[in-house]
Design an enzyme around this catalytic site. Structure first.
Site, PDB file in Angstrom:
ATOM      1  NE  ARG A 274      -3.576   1.107   2.474  1.00 22.95           N
ATOM      2  CZ  ARG A 274      -4.720   1.423   1.893  1.00 22.95           C
ATOM      3  NH1 ARG A 274      -5.387   0.522   1.217  1.00 22.95           N
ATOM      4  NH2 ARG A 274      -5.208   2.638   1.989  1.00 22.95           N
ATOM      5  CB  ALA A 275       3.897   2.063   1.934  1.00 19.94           C
TER       6      ALA A 275
END
Ligand SMILES: [Zn+2]
Length: 671
Positions: A274-275
């Site tokens: 996600r990052a």
């Protein structure tokens, strides 16, 4: 008249995070953390005025776009060539005490069942579609509502279902949350779901502070005049957002830029991918914001600063923010090699290639000029058991806590009515259905089976002939739910010499720290009573700040006699006062001790402690004893204390959630 966005000073990160989300809502929202009085809310509320206006289908309560109306729109279907109406983008505020119905909308179950109509009243998610949804004090919002919000934000859809009747509509909005971390943290799992986070603090620079005050005075004196003076700035911000939005689809993320994004995410040891996605989207939005269609190293740096701090694996007591050196190094390392020399060594490896060899690293090298000869004093825990005769100063110093672990849930027995939380069972607005009652107001949670059972005996009398029940208002049954509440967890920690070695005290501190971490995630209030030497001390009055409790614990010195009775009596007094203050919050006493008690000669310390324990038990105080006794000879005194308290006694090693699982496994295997 809201304060103009362009006039906000000294909040650069926050402004940028909001603007980048306005350019690219796919980034996933902003969480703003900071103390009170930093104009967080003013800044958020100012954002709506610089967002591009939206075209809507007139009369549609779900803000359908005339160019592409929502096919599932509850107010639809709309005519293909519906007329358009342009209105400003909305900023909708979600109050912390909002009910689920208020947020997602409500289905009128009474009308659905008794009249057979599907009546839906849109909620705040519908109102915020294509605008901004703002939650002040998002850390105080019920977990269930936060989950619901983040799900809607991620899917772009709101979904309501009550007993099989359902409605779905589009809900795409820029989610902004603000919070004061001193009032309690957000669950770590939820932190991660906000695209960006920023920490705000009052500016340190006196000139900036003066400008903040000057503008505030000017605004308060004449809001319309102030707004007029800033109108030019506002409209140029608005058109810059619109331009960047138009440019965004043409922004290219080169392989090189992507490599920088992934290198930075790897360097900060973030969970999952996600990052990387959020950082890449933010970097692209920043490029568009700067009027470029290619992503540069600067875009990646800005994006990492906003997207990564809350995604690092760390515990909530660590300092916030991102370490600039690590960021620089990661960016540098991922830069493509431009020289012909393909040197694999990082630049800080040595002064040059042909120079002197690096000094040997072995023990024979001896201490350098700046090094202490006693550097083994600080590091190794193995030498900590016996104090060296020449080091009396260390006797009084505090033992460092061992690493925290995930603690098993300790709970108050019975069913409470306290504020929502995640510890003990309670009558609640959400949770498991445990029964039904006749509703005292409108039905919010229908118990379908009990409603049908109530209606069944009356069918003949009501003249039913064909299929389908005839349901009357008096048949409706409201479901009663059981959820969880937060508690007051009061720790009573033995810090006396009886607790044994420094290593043992480190383990005890580590265990209490783990329980504190657990309390923070379960929305408990915490307090800390310690006893050693002559008396007991209220080291931390009941508070929401788990950070403060952790800090007190770290500093806690140990040694001396063991006034266990004084510790228990002090705890009883704290609980009495807290009960007056907050009667619905049920306490849980966690006594961390080996059960021993010592006092001046001629007094029965153990007897006094057991009498104090019995008084707590008589008052109905729920308690758990954590037995810290160690060594080959066990007296089992903690268990005796537990019996007097009417408490469950656990060994220190049994506190970890993993050890509970292991116990269950071994019991199963034995069977
Ligand atoms: Zn519509």
């Amino acid at each position: 008249m809201t304060y103009p966005f362009g006039a906000v000073v000294g909040m650069d990160d926050m402004r940028l995070a909001l603007l980048l989300n306005a350019v690219s809502p796919a980034i996933g929202g902003v969480l703003v953390r900071g103390e009170k009085g930093t104009a967080k809310s003013t800044t958020v509320r100012a954002l709506a005025a610089v967002l591009p206006p939206v075209a809507v289908v007139p009369g549609c309560r779900f803000a359908c776009d005339p160019a592409a109306p929502d096919p599932a729109c509850p107010d639809g279907p709309h005519e293909p060539a519906a007329p358009a109406q342009t209105r400003p983008a909305r900023l909708v505020e979600l109050p912390v005490g909002a009910s689920e119905d208020r947020v997602v909308g409500s289905l009128d179950l009474e009308r659905a069942l008794t009249e057979g109509v599907k009546a839906f009243e849109p909620g705040l998610l519908a109102a915020a579609h294509r605008g901004v949804l703002y939650v002040d004090e998002v850390n105080l919002l019920h977990d269930h509502l936060v989950d619901l919000l983040l799900d809607a934000a991620a899917l772009g859809t709101a979904y309501v279902e009550r007993e099989g009747v359902s409605v779905r509509h589009a809900a795409r909005f820029l989610l902004v949350g603000t919070m004061n971390p001193e009032e309690g943290e957000l669950r770590p799992q939820l932190l991660d779901r906000f695209g960006l986070t920023v920490e705000v603090a009052a500016p340190r620079d006196p000139a900036v502070r003066a400008e903040v005050v000057r503008r505030r005075f000017a605004y308060d004196a004449d809001p319309p005049g102030f707004a007029a003076a800033w109108a030019g700035e506002e409209s140029s911000l608005a058109s810059r957002i619109a331009d960047a939005r138009a440019l965004l689809p043409r922004v290219v993320l080169s392989d090189e830029a992507l490599r920088q994004v992934t290198a930075v995410c790897a360097a900060f040891d973030v969970d999952g991918l996600r990052a990387d996605l959020v950082t890449a989207r933010t970097a692209m939005a920043h490029a568009a914001w700067c009027g470029r269609d290619d992503v540069t190293e600067d875009d990646v740096r800005v994006a990492a600063r906003l997207a990564l701090p809350h995604r690092r694996r760390r515990n909530p007591f660590d300092a916030p923010g991102l370490d600039d050196d690590t960021l620089d190094r990661a960016l540098e390392d991922s830069r493509p090699e431009d020289g012909p020399d393909d040197d694999p060594h990082p630049p800080d490896g040595g002064p040059g290639d042909g120079g002197t060899p690096p000094p040997p690293r072995g023990d024979d090298a001896g201490p350098g000029p700046g090094e202490s000869r006693h550097h083994d004093d600080d590091g190794s825990p193995g030498s900590g058991e016996e104090e060296a005769p020449g080091a009396p100063a260390r006797e009084r110093s505090a033992a460092a806590p061992s690493d925290p672990f995930r603690a098993r849930r300790l709970e108050v027995p019975g069913i409470g009515t306290g504020a929502a939380g995640r510890r003990s069972k309670a009558r609640a607005e959400r949770g498991r259905v445990v029964g039904s009652v006749r509703p005292s107001g409108p039905v919010t949670r229908l118990h379908l089976v009990d409603t049908v059972l109530a209606a069944a005996p009356h069918q003949t009398a009501r003249g039913r002939t064909g299929p389908g029940l005839r349901i009357a208002r008096e048949d409706l049954r409201q479901a009663t739910l059981e959820g969880r509440e937060g508690n007051l967890v009061l720790f009573v920690v033995d810090a006396s010499g009886s607790m044994g070695s420094r290593a043992r005290m480190g383990a005890v501190k580590g265990a209490v720290l783990s329980l504190l971490l657990d309390a923070y995630q379960r929305r408990d209030k915490v307090g800390l009573v310690t006893f050693r030497g002559g008396d007991a001390e209220l080291a931390l009055p009941p508070t929401w700040s788990v950070e403060a409790a952790a800090a007190r614990l770290r500093e806690l010195p140990t040694g001396g006699r063991t006034p266990l009775a004084a510790g228990l009596l002090r705890a009883a007094e704290v609980l009495r006062v807290e009960h007056v203050r907050d009667p619905r919050r049920r306490p849980l006493l966690v006594v961390v001790t080996d059960g021993r008690a010592t006092a001046a000669r001629g007094t029965d310390a153990l007897g006094a402690a057991h009498a104090a324990a019995q008084r707590l038990a008589t008052a109905g105080t729920a308690a758990v004893v954590v037995d810290c006794e160690s060594g080959p000879v066990r007296l089992g005194l903690a268990g005796v204390l537990g019996a007097h308290l009417g408490a469950h006694t656990l060994r220190l090693e049994e506190l970890a959630a993993e050890s509970l699982a292991a116990t269950v496994r071994s019991v199963r295997e034995a069977a």
